[in-house]
Design a protein around this motif. Structure first.
Motif, PDB file in Angstrom:
ATOM      1  N   MET A 126      -6.730  17.924  -3.685  1.00 32.83           N
ATOM      2  CA  MET A 126      -6.894  16.487  -3.996  1.00 32.83           C
ATOM      3  C   MET A 126      -8.375  16.157  -4.160  1.00 32.83           C
ATOM      4  O   MET A 126      -8.752  15.419  -5.089  1.00 32.83           O
ATOM      5  CB  MET A 126      -6.286  15.622  -2.899  1.00 32.83           C
ATOM      6  N   MET A 130      -7.443   6.455  -7.789  1.00 38.28           N
ATOM      7  CA  MET A 130      -6.304   7.194  -8.355  1.00 38.28           C
ATOM      8  C   MET A 130      -6.239   7.027  -9.874  1.00 38.28           C
ATOM      9  O   MET A 130      -5.982   7.987 -10.606  1.00 38.28           O
ATOM     10  CB  MET A 130      -4.997   6.685  -7.746  1.00 38.28           C
ATOM     11  N   SER A 158       0.877  -1.173   0.000  1.00 38.11           N
ATOM     12  CA  SER A 158       0.000   0.000   0.000  1.00 38.11           C
ATOM     13  C   SER A 158       0.914   1.223   0.000  1.00 38.11           C
ATOM     14  O   SER A 158       1.827   1.303   0.828  1.00 38.11           O
ATOM     15  CB  SER A 158      -0.870  -0.030   1.254  1.00 38.11           C
ATOM     16  N   GLY A 159       0.667   2.142  -0.934  1.00 45.19           N
ATOM     17  CA  GLY A 159       1.582   3.273  -1.106  1.00 45.19           C
ATOM     18  C   GLY A 159       1.861   4.014   0.195  1.00 45.19           C
ATOM     19  O   GLY A 159       3.006   4.336   0.530  1.00 45.19           O
TER      20      GLY A 159
HETATM   21  O1  PMV Z   1      -1.835   4.022   0.222  1.00 45.84           O
HETATM   22  P1  PMV Z   1      -3.190   4.046  -0.329  1.00 45.84           P
HETATM   23  O2  PMV Z   1      -3.321   3.292  -1.583  1.00 45.84           O
HETATM   24  O3  PMV Z   1      -4.227   3.624   0.684  1.00 45.84           O
HETATM   25  O4  PMV Z   1      -3.557   5.581  -0.726  1.00 45.84           O
HETATM   26  C1  PMV Z   1      -3.591   6.642   0.177  1.00 45.84           C
HETATM   27  C2  PMV Z   1      -4.365   7.788  -0.378  1.00 45.84           C
HETATM   28  C3  PMV Z   1      -4.678   8.918   0.589  1.00 45.84           C
HETATM   29  O5  PMV Z   1      -4.890   8.431   1.888  1.00 45.84           O
HETATM   30  C4  PMV Z   1      -5.954   9.612   0.110  1.00 45.84           C
HETATM   31  C5  PMV Z   1      -3.573   9.984   0.601  1.00 45.84           C
HETATM   32  C6  PMV Z   1      -2.309   9.624   1.341  1.00 45.84           C
HETATM   33  O6  PMV Z   1      -1.251  10.165   0.958  1.00 45.84           O
HETATM   34  O7  PMV Z   1      -2.355   8.856   2.329  1.00 45.84           O
END
Ligand code: PMV
Length: 330
Positions: A241, A194, A136-137
């Motif tokens: 955003m 995204m 998860s990013g």
């Molecule tokens: O890591 P993900 O895929 O859950 O994406 C996070 C996206 C946001 O929470 C909206 C922004 C962020 O930077 O955490």
């Protein structure tokens, strides 16, 4: 071998919304976050040669969707260890899992730290951050505590798309108050959202263009402990955003009425009552209020009385993911 780890969710003040590579989860922009203290994921990973498949329990119950993502992440660590051994994963969150509170960030950060120890790899933090990112990013950021910067990186293999610590939690003690609004389950997950924004929002190019300047300004505000500058910048970045999300086709409207009421209340607390507080909102309806610790009880009380706010959670800033003694296993 078995090992247990704990990680806390992080909340982005400069957001990540858009990938330059979906397979490796490479972000198109950098981001900046704060790691929380009071909310945690604890995960135990036990390798077992007799297992034919990985097994996973989340808060005591089997969870096939989480198992598939966790298995893929474990494969990356197994490859490095040169083993195919399957694992039994037992993971617990002390906060609502599907409520838009970044449980995937703490989840993957705890998983890579526990698996690294169980496999005897002893990988460095940057490598663990890179591996968590592939789960998860935002998880890449939960390897570190306090204020954390995440680089977009330039390399195709993602080796430079990792997080690094910016300022310790103790160096600028802030608090985060989370207003959990009426829980509608997130309809579009962040990965799919995204991609939709990248393909369809006319504002996406402007969002990407402005990101480096926002990140540099936020880093400067954090280093200078300049609350007013960080407040202005974070709210601007958050609303930008959401403008990208809302202008996607079909639109991504994560807010409900209580979300807007919380944002207005936080602005009024700051502008009319002089409270040091600002808001941020992610891919969900919950509102996170960042404030000084002494303002936190007043902010929590003001948000709790709004209709549609079901629960208010308060946290200080905390440490990065770490291994726990096995006696603290979930
Ligand atoms: O890591 P993900 O895929 O859950 O994406 C996070 C996206 C946001 O929470 C909206 C922004 C962020 O930077 O955490």
């Amino acid at each position: 071998m078995a090992a247990t780890a704990q990680a806390q969710p992080n909340i982005a003040l400069v957001k990540y919304w858009g990938k330059r590579d979906t397979r490796l989860n490479l972000p198109v922009t950098g981001s900046l976050s704060v790691t929380l203290d009071a909310l945690w994921t604890r995960t135990r990973v036990e390798l077992d040669a007799s297992l034919r498949h990985d097994e996973l329990r989340l808060n005591g119950a089997e969870d096939p969707a989480t198992l598939a993502r966790a298995s893929a992440c474990l494969d990356l660590l197994r490859q490095r260890a040169g083993t195919a051994q399957r694992a039994r994963i037992d993971t617990h969150n002390n906060f609502p899992t599907a409520a838009g509170l970044a449980s995937s960030a703490s989840g993957f950060a705890a998983l890579v730290v526990a698996a690294d120890a169980a496999l005897g790899l002893a990988l460095d933090r940057q490598t663990l951050s890179m591996l968590a990112r592939q789960g998860s990013g935002s998880a890449a950021r939960s390897l570190f505590g306090g204020f954390v910067s995440m680089a977009a990186g330039q390399r195709d293999d993602g080796a430079d798309a990792v997080a690094q610590p910016l300022l310790d939690a103790a160096a600028w003690p802030l608090a985060v108050v989370v207003a959990v609004t009426t829980d509608r389950r997130k309809q579009v997950g962040s990965g799919a959202g995204m991609e939709r924004s990248r393909r369809t929002s006319p504002f996406y190019p402007a969002w990407v263009d402005g990101a480096a300047a926002d990140l540099a300004a936020a880093q400067h505000a954090v280093r200078a402990r300049d609350f007013a500058a960080l407040a202005e910048l974070s709210e601007h970045n958050c609303l930008k955003m959401h403008a990208v999300m809302q202008s996607s086709r079909p639109p991504l409207l994560y807010w409900d009425g209580a979300t807007v009421d919380c944002m207005q209340r936080i602005r009024a607390l700051r502008e009319d009552a002089g409270e040091p507080v600002f808001f941020t909102v992610d891919a969900g309806a919950q509102v996170k209020a960042v404030c000084t610790p002494d303002a936190a009880p007043r902010v929590a009380a003001a948000l709790a009385e709004l209709p549609g706010v079901e629960q208010v959670l308060s946290s200080r800033l905390g440490e990065g993911a770490r291994r726990l003694d096995d006696s603290e296993a979930p």
